[in-house]
Structure formats: C-alpha cells, structure tokens
Design an enzyme around this catalytic site. Structure first.
Site, PDB file in Angstrom:
ATOM      1  N   LEU A   1       0.821  -1.216   0.000  1.00  0.00           N
ATOM      2  CA  LEU A   1       0.000   0.000   0.000  1.00  0.00           C
ATOM      3  C   LEU A   1       0.855   1.265   0.000  1.00  0.00           C
ATOM      4  CD1 LEU A   1      -2.774  -1.074   2.549  1.00  0.00           C
ATOM      5  CD2 LEU A   1      -2.756  -1.329   0.052  1.00  0.00           C
TER       6      LEU A   1
ATOM      7  N   GLU B   1       0.390   5.897  -0.973  1.00  0.00           N
ATOM      8  CA  GLU B   1      -0.548   7.007  -0.772  1.00  0.00           C
ATOM      9  C   GLU B   1      -1.736   6.987  -1.733  1.00  0.00           C
ATOM     10  OE1 GLU B   1       1.332  10.853  -0.377  1.00  0.00           O
ATOM     11  OE2 GLU B   1       2.833   9.983   0.945  1.00  0.00           O
ATOM     12  N   GLY B   2      -1.565   6.319  -2.878  1.00  0.00           N
ATOM     13  CA  GLY B   2      -2.697   6.166  -3.803  1.00  0.00           C
ATOM     14  C   GLY B   2      -3.797   5.335  -3.150  1.00  0.00           C
ATOM     15  N   HIS B   3      -3.406   4.165  -2.635  1.00  0.00           N
ATOM     16  CA  HIS B   3      -4.368   3.318  -1.916  1.00  0.00           C
ATOM     17  C   HIS B   3      -4.962   4.084  -0.738  1.00  0.00           C
ATOM     18  CE1 HIS B   3      -1.459   0.163  -3.520  1.00  0.00           C
ATOM     19  NE2 HIS B   3      -2.599  -0.240  -4.048  1.00  0.00           N
TER      20      HIS B   3
ATOM     21  N   GLN C   1      -5.198 -12.736 -12.398  1.00  0.00           N
ATOM     22  CA  GLN C   1      -5.097 -11.556 -13.266  1.00  0.00           C
ATOM     23  C   GLN C   1      -3.687 -11.316 -13.784  1.00  0.00           C
ATOM     24  OE1 GLN C   1      -6.511  -8.898  -9.999  1.00  0.00           O
ATOM     25  NE2 GLN C   1      -5.034  -7.435 -10.804  1.00  0.00           N
TER      26      GLN C   1
ATOM     27  N   GLY D   1      -9.314   3.424  -8.208  1.00  0.00           N
ATOM     28  CA  GLY D   1      -8.501   4.566  -8.626  1.00  0.00           C
ATOM     29  C   GLY D   1      -8.582   4.806 -10.125  1.00  0.00           C
TER      30      GLY D   1
ATOM     31  N   LYS E   1      -6.260   5.771 -11.727  1.00  0.00           N
ATOM     32  CA  LYS E   1      -4.969   5.292 -12.226  1.00  0.00           C
ATOM     33  C   LYS E   1      -5.167   4.106 -13.172  1.00  0.00           C
ATOM     34  CE  LYS E   1      -0.490   3.929 -11.858  1.00  0.00           C
ATOM     35  NZ  LYS E   1      -0.541   2.501 -11.718  1.00  0.00           N
ATOM     36  N   ASP E   2      -6.102   3.195 -12.799  1.00  0.00           N
ATOM     37  CA  ASP E   2      -6.417   2.044 -13.650  1.00  0.00           C
ATOM     38  C   ASP E   2      -7.731   2.338 -14.372  1.00  0.00           C
ATOM     39  OD1 ASP E   2      -4.402  -0.286 -12.716  1.00  0.00           O
ATOM     40  OD2 ASP E   2      -4.944   0.963 -11.015  1.00  0.00           O
TER      41      ASP E   2
ATOM     42  N   GLN F   1      -9.778  -0.426 -15.979  1.00  0.00           N
ATOM     43  CA  GLN F   1     -10.372  -1.280 -14.936  1.00  0.00           C
ATOM     44  C   GLN F   1     -11.675  -0.655 -14.411  1.00  0.00           C
ATOM     45  OE1 GLN F   1      -8.155  -3.527 -11.733  1.00  0.00           O
ATOM     46  NE2 GLN F   1      -8.585  -1.657 -10.621  1.00  0.00           N
TER      47      GLN F   1
HETATM   48  P1  AMP Z   1      -3.652  -2.282  -6.871  1.00  0.00           P
HETATM   49  O1  AMP Z   1      -3.222  -2.622  -5.480  1.00  0.00           O
HETATM   50  O2  AMP Z   1      -2.557  -1.794  -7.737  1.00  0.00           O
HETATM   51  O3  AMP Z   1      -4.532  -3.350  -7.480  1.00  0.00           O
HETATM   52  O4  AMP Z   1      -4.609  -1.016  -6.698  1.00  0.00           O
HETATM   53  C1  AMP Z   1      -5.734  -1.043  -5.866  1.00  0.00           C
HETATM   54  C2  AMP Z   1      -6.574   0.188  -6.122  1.00  0.00           C
HETATM   55  O5  AMP Z   1      -5.800   1.359  -5.847  1.00  0.00           O
HETATM   56  C3  AMP Z   1      -7.025   0.297  -7.595  1.00  0.00           C
HETATM   57  O6  AMP Z   1      -8.358   0.760  -7.637  1.00  0.00           O
HETATM   58  C4  AMP Z   1      -6.057   1.304  -8.158  1.00  0.00           C
HETATM   59  O7  AMP Z   1      -6.584   2.032  -9.248  1.00  0.00           O
HETATM   60  C5  AMP Z   1      -5.862   2.216  -6.960  1.00  0.00           C
HETATM   61  N1  AMP Z   1      -4.600   2.958  -7.101  1.00  0.00           N
HETATM   62  C6  AMP Z   1      -3.358   2.442  -7.321  1.00  0.00           C
HETATM   63  N2  AMP Z   1      -2.459   3.444  -7.480  1.00  0.00           N
HETATM   64  C7  AMP Z   1      -3.147   4.599  -7.373  1.00  0.00           C
HETATM   65  C8  AMP Z   1      -2.797   5.980  -7.472  1.00  0.00           C
HETATM   66  N3  AMP Z   1      -1.544   6.376  -7.699  1.00  0.00           N
HETATM   67  N4  AMP Z   1      -3.775   6.890  -7.317  1.00  0.00           N
HETATM   68  C9  AMP Z   1      -5.054   6.521  -7.094  1.00  0.00           C
HETATM   69  N5  AMP Z   1      -5.458   5.239  -6.997  1.00  0.00           N
HETATM   70  C10 AMP Z   1      -4.533   4.296  -7.142  1.00  0.00           C
END
Ligand code: AMP
Length: 282
Positions: free
Chosen positions: A33, A35-37, A61, A147, A149-150, A153
């Site tokens: 995790l 700061e995005g998470h 995935q 996010g 970001k994806d 998705q």
């Molecule tokens: P992940 O752990 O990469 O599968 O991401 C989990 C969730 O966090 C997904 O909905 C991503 O889009 C979101 N996420 C990852 N990185 C960021 C970011 N930099 N800014 C905003 N959300 C993010």
C-alpha cells in the site's frame, strides 16, 4: 482493526454490521500500500460506517510471463497503514481459500476488454472481474472505491456492475502522484534510480498532450504523434501502447475529437511496465 483470512468469518462480520444498520465501504487492493491506496481508504472511511480493505495478490489476473512471484508483499506494514486510517477489517484470504481447484465460472466483460491493457494482457480483466465479483458477493459493500490510475479497470468494473445488476456504487478516486509527477504504484519499487528518473516520461508526455488540448488541438492523430515523440526521447522507455480513446466506449479515436476522451499510456521502463492516463473533457 481485525485481520480476517476466512471467507466465513468475513461474511459473519458483514452480516452483523448490516443488522446493526451500518453502511460498508470496500477498497480492493493487491497490497504494498502507498498514498494512492491510502486516498481511496480515507475516502471510504469518510463515507461509510465500516471499511473493509482486501489485500490479495490475485493470481488469475497475472499472465504466465508477468510479475506475480516478484510482486511486493508486506502484510504487516500494510496492516499498520490500514490501522492508522480507520479501516475496520483487512480481508486477506489465501488463494486456496478464495478459489476452488475446479473453479468453472468466468466473468468476462466483452468489447471493453479487447483494447489497451486488455489486448496487451490477455485474460487480465477476466481475472480482475472474477476476483472483484467474488469480493462483492462476500463483502456486500454499499460503495466500492477504485482509482482512476487504472482507468480501463474502472470502465470494465462499472460495466460489469451495470450488466449484472450488482447493488454497489462504484466510486472513482483521482490519481495520486509523487511530487515530480510520477503516478504512485506498487511497481515503482522495481525501478532503479536511473529508471525512476526515466519513468517521469509517462506523466511528462501526458502534460504535453494536455497542453496541446488546452491550446485547442482537436486532432487525435496529432495528439498521439506529440505523445509518441515525447516518449521516444527517453532511451530507457519502450512503448507498449499510447492511445486517444473515447472515455465511455474506450474505442480508439483517429480524427477530430469531441466529448470526453481518455489518454492512456503503458510504457516499459526497463523490465517494469507502468501505466498512466489523463481524462479530458472537450
Ligand atoms: P492495486 O493494489 O494496484 O490493485 O490497486 C488497488 C486500487 O488502488 C485500484 O483501484 C487502483 O486504481 C488504486 N490505485 C493504485 N495506485 C493509485 C494511485 N496512484 N492513485 C489513485 N489510486 C490508485
């Protein structure tokens, strides 16, 4: 905060919460995790009585040549971050707990998954949709946080929720970046210091496109050429895809653009594949 590994236990907790009239917010993650998470989790904590974060590196995935084994894992550190931002349950089942050895059901969203990351990572979105729908069934959230970001998705999950009449609101949160513009990602830890600098080419190229749009450029091919010529200047970068697409249908745009567009980029920096995007309303 509780760490829950059993589906039965998770379902029991949610049943109790619902009986007590609590709303449930859910943030699916693969851990490591950052700061995005954290921004998704904090929003979930503001908008719901109870918050569940799943931490699960989902094998279905990842493609056979992708980074499933190398993917960063640190459950202890993730739990302490969650504890500090108002999470009630971290749900982190083993793959054996979540998947049956003879699992036969697929969740396939067609069309939207034939392009961009879907075409470059065959089966990726089937894995995402399967795991997210399993989590939605187990956790029964009122709202789920994803996010921007994806971006693909988000579009795919929204379509799945609509098509299957799932009773969950999808909340989309903005991209969180480092101070120099790099989008935060669990995969950024793979980058050497030199690659970390080179990775700035993603956000820089998107800035170039945004400036062109702000200056009135409306031709998709011209925008794409501007993005490409920016990225090719970085010797450590290898383009996986760069497209200008309609933000609803994800269909590639070639001529004059109108309405809402998405500019997603996927670029290898060394062996690390990074994605970024901007959304723009004309
Ligand atoms: P992940 O752990 O990469 O599968 O991401 C989990 C969730 O966090 C997904 O909905 C991503 O889009 C979101 N996420 C990852 N990185 C960021 C970011 N930099 N800014 C905003 N959300 C993010």
């Amino acid at each position: 905060m509780m760490l829950v590994k059993s589906i039965k236990e998770m379902q029991g907790i949610v049943k109790k919460w619902k009986k007590e009239g609590h709303s449930v917010g859910f943030v699916p993650t693969m851990g490591a995790l950052h700061e995005g998470h954290q921004s998704l989790i904090e929003r979930a904590a503001r908008e719901n009585d109870r918050v569940v974060v799943s931490i699960f590196v989902n094998p279905t995935q990842f493609g056979p040549t992708e980074d499933f084994d190398a993917y960063p894992r640190d459950l202890e550190k993730d739990c302490s971050l969650c504890q500090g931002v108002g999470v009630h349950v971290v749900f982190s089942p083993d793959a054996k707990e979540l998947y049956f050895p003879d699992q036969s059901t697929m969740v396939h969203v067609s069309g939207l998954t034939d392009v961009l990351c879907g075409s470059k990572r065959p089966g990726h979105f089937d894995g995402v949709c399967l795991v997210v729908s399993k989590f939605f069934n187990i956790i029964q959230p009122d709202k789920a946080y994803f996010g921007q970001k994806d971006a693909q998705q988000v579009t795919v999950i929204k379509r799945m929720v609509r098509d299957l009449n799932l009773d969950v609101e999808i909340v989309v949160c903005p991209i969180v970046r480092e101070s120099d513009g790099l989008a935060r990602s669990s995969r950024n830890v793979y980058l050497s210091p030199e690659e970390r600098q080179a990775a700035l080419v993603l956000s820089r190229s998107l800035e170039v496109a945004k400036n062109a749009l702000n200056n009135g450029e409306r031709n998709a091919s011209v925008l794409k050429a501007a993005l490409l010529s920016c990225i090719v200047q970085e010797p450590l970068a290898e383009i996986d895809y760069v497209e200008i697409v309609d933000s609803e249908s994800l269909q590639v745009l070639k001529g004059k653009i109108a309405n809402s567009i998405l500019i997603p980029v996927a670029v290898f920096i060394g062996k690390t594949r990074l994605i970024d995007n901007i959304a723009y309303k004309i």
